[in-house]
Motif scaffolding. Structure first.
Motif, short mmCIF file in Angstrom:
data_model
loop_
_atom_site.label_atom_id
_atom_site.label_comp_id
_atom_site.label_asym_id
_atom_site.label_seq_id
_atom_site.Cartn_x
_atom_site.Cartn_y
_atom_site.Cartn_z
N PHE A 96 -17.09 -6.91 16.81
CA PHE A 96 -18.41 -7.27 17.34
C PHE A 96 -19.52 -6.90 16.35
N ILE A 97 -19.38 -5.76 15.70
CA ILE A 97 -20.41 -5.30 14.78
C ILE A 97 -20.54 -6.26 13.61
N THR A 98 -19.40 -6.66 13.04
CA THR A 98 -19.41 -7.61 11.93
C THR A 98 -20.05 -8.93 12.35
N MET A 99 -19.71 -9.39 13.54
CA MET A 99 -20.25 -10.66 14.03
C MET A 99 -21.76 -10.58 14.20
N PHE A 100 -22.25 -9.48 14.82
CA PHE A 100 -23.69 -9.38 15.06
C PHE A 100 -24.47 -9.18 13.76
N GLU A 101 -23.87 -8.54 12.77
CA GLU A 101 -24.53 -8.44 11.47
C GLU A 101 -24.75 -9.82 10.87
N HIS A 102 -23.73 -10.67 10.96
CA HIS A 102 -23.85 -12.04 10.47
C HIS A 102 -24.88 -12.82 11.28
#
Length: 275
Positions: A72-78
């Protein structure tokens, strides 16, 4: 008559130019940023929002260095890089996360299954954030009890993470005190209790079980017991506080998020370490 003849040269200290230029940069935003903020305002989209989340590997957790990590963190950073909408995610116990979102101290909570009770104080968009693939029961391989189905599990201590919704099949394990429920804040703690044989079983989401068994290299110590009905899929959401939903269009926000997130990608065929 003026004492100056022809062109005159006026010396202005360079410091004045520096001050004026800096002032322009501070008070006049770039056209790109201005257009982006105006677009967000027109569409009832926030410039930023905050999310409270329990630790659920591999989706969101605190790594060994103390940093927030996960899919989720990687996705929201993108998502933030592409949209300009800043997202502040904080990991905390489930109970505290619920209170933070209910009170509006956090704008949203994730991932949250839909229940009528929660719908009274959270705003659920129609699109899910993640689709879970059901629950499994984990048993230590040195446990000699033969378990052909969940019906065979009784007079035992079973661990579940506090943030997990029981569901019908899991709930039946505890009907009429058939088994003792042991709740933990972090599912990793429950797995360690099972690994050291301090409890009999752990019940958890299949995706998370598969990920953690692999990550912690527990294939030779833990096996999985599947319930046939648990292959059914469950939607889980980014649920927003009612105060936030009153200001912004949560349907648009979620649709925008899912341009960078695929809820279906978390669906995996159950990895059964039973042989």
């Amino acid at each position: 008559m003026s004492p100056y003849k022809g062109n005159r040269k006026i010396n202005i200290p360079i410091s004045i130019f520096v001050v004026v230029f800096a002032f322009i940069l501070l008070v006049i935003p770039t056209s790109g940023n201005t257009e982006q903020l105006i677009t967000l305002d027109k569409q009832k989209l926030p410039h930023k929002f905050s999310i409270a989340a329990p630790e659920i590997r591999p989706l969101v957790y605190i790594d060994k260095q103390g940093n927030i990590a996960g899919q989720f963190i990687t996705m929201f950073e993108h998502f933030s890089e592409q949209t300009g909408i800043k997202v502040d995610i904080k990991v905390m116990p489930w109970g505290r996360a619920v209170q933070q979102a209910k009170s509006g101290n956090s704008d949203a909570i994730m991932p949250a299954l839909y229940t009528n009770e929660r719908a009274a104080f959270f705003a659920y968009p129609s699109e899910p954030l993640v689709i879970f693939s059901g629950s499994v029961v984990l048993q230590h391989r040195q446990d000699t009890r033969k378990i052909d189905s969940w019906h065979d599990i009784h007079d035992s201590q079973i661990v579940k993470v506090r943030s997990m919704n029981l569901g019908e099949n899991v709930g039946r394990l505890f009907v009429n005190n058939r088994n003792e429920l042991v709740e933990v804040v972090r599912i990793v703690d429950g797995l360690q209790m099972l690994q050291h044989k301090r409890v009999d079983y752990v019940v958890m989401d299949a995706l998370i079980a598969s990920s953690l068994i692999e990550e912690l290299k527990l294939q030779d110590e833990i096996k999985v017991i599947v319930h046939p009905e648990e292959s059914r899929l469950s939607n889980s959401y980014l649920a927003f506080s009612t105060s936030f939903a009153a200001q912004f269009d949560v349907e648009k926000i979620m649709a925008l998020i899912n341009q960078y997130n695929d809820p279906d990608k978390y669906i995996k065929q159950l990895e059964i370490y039973s042989h």
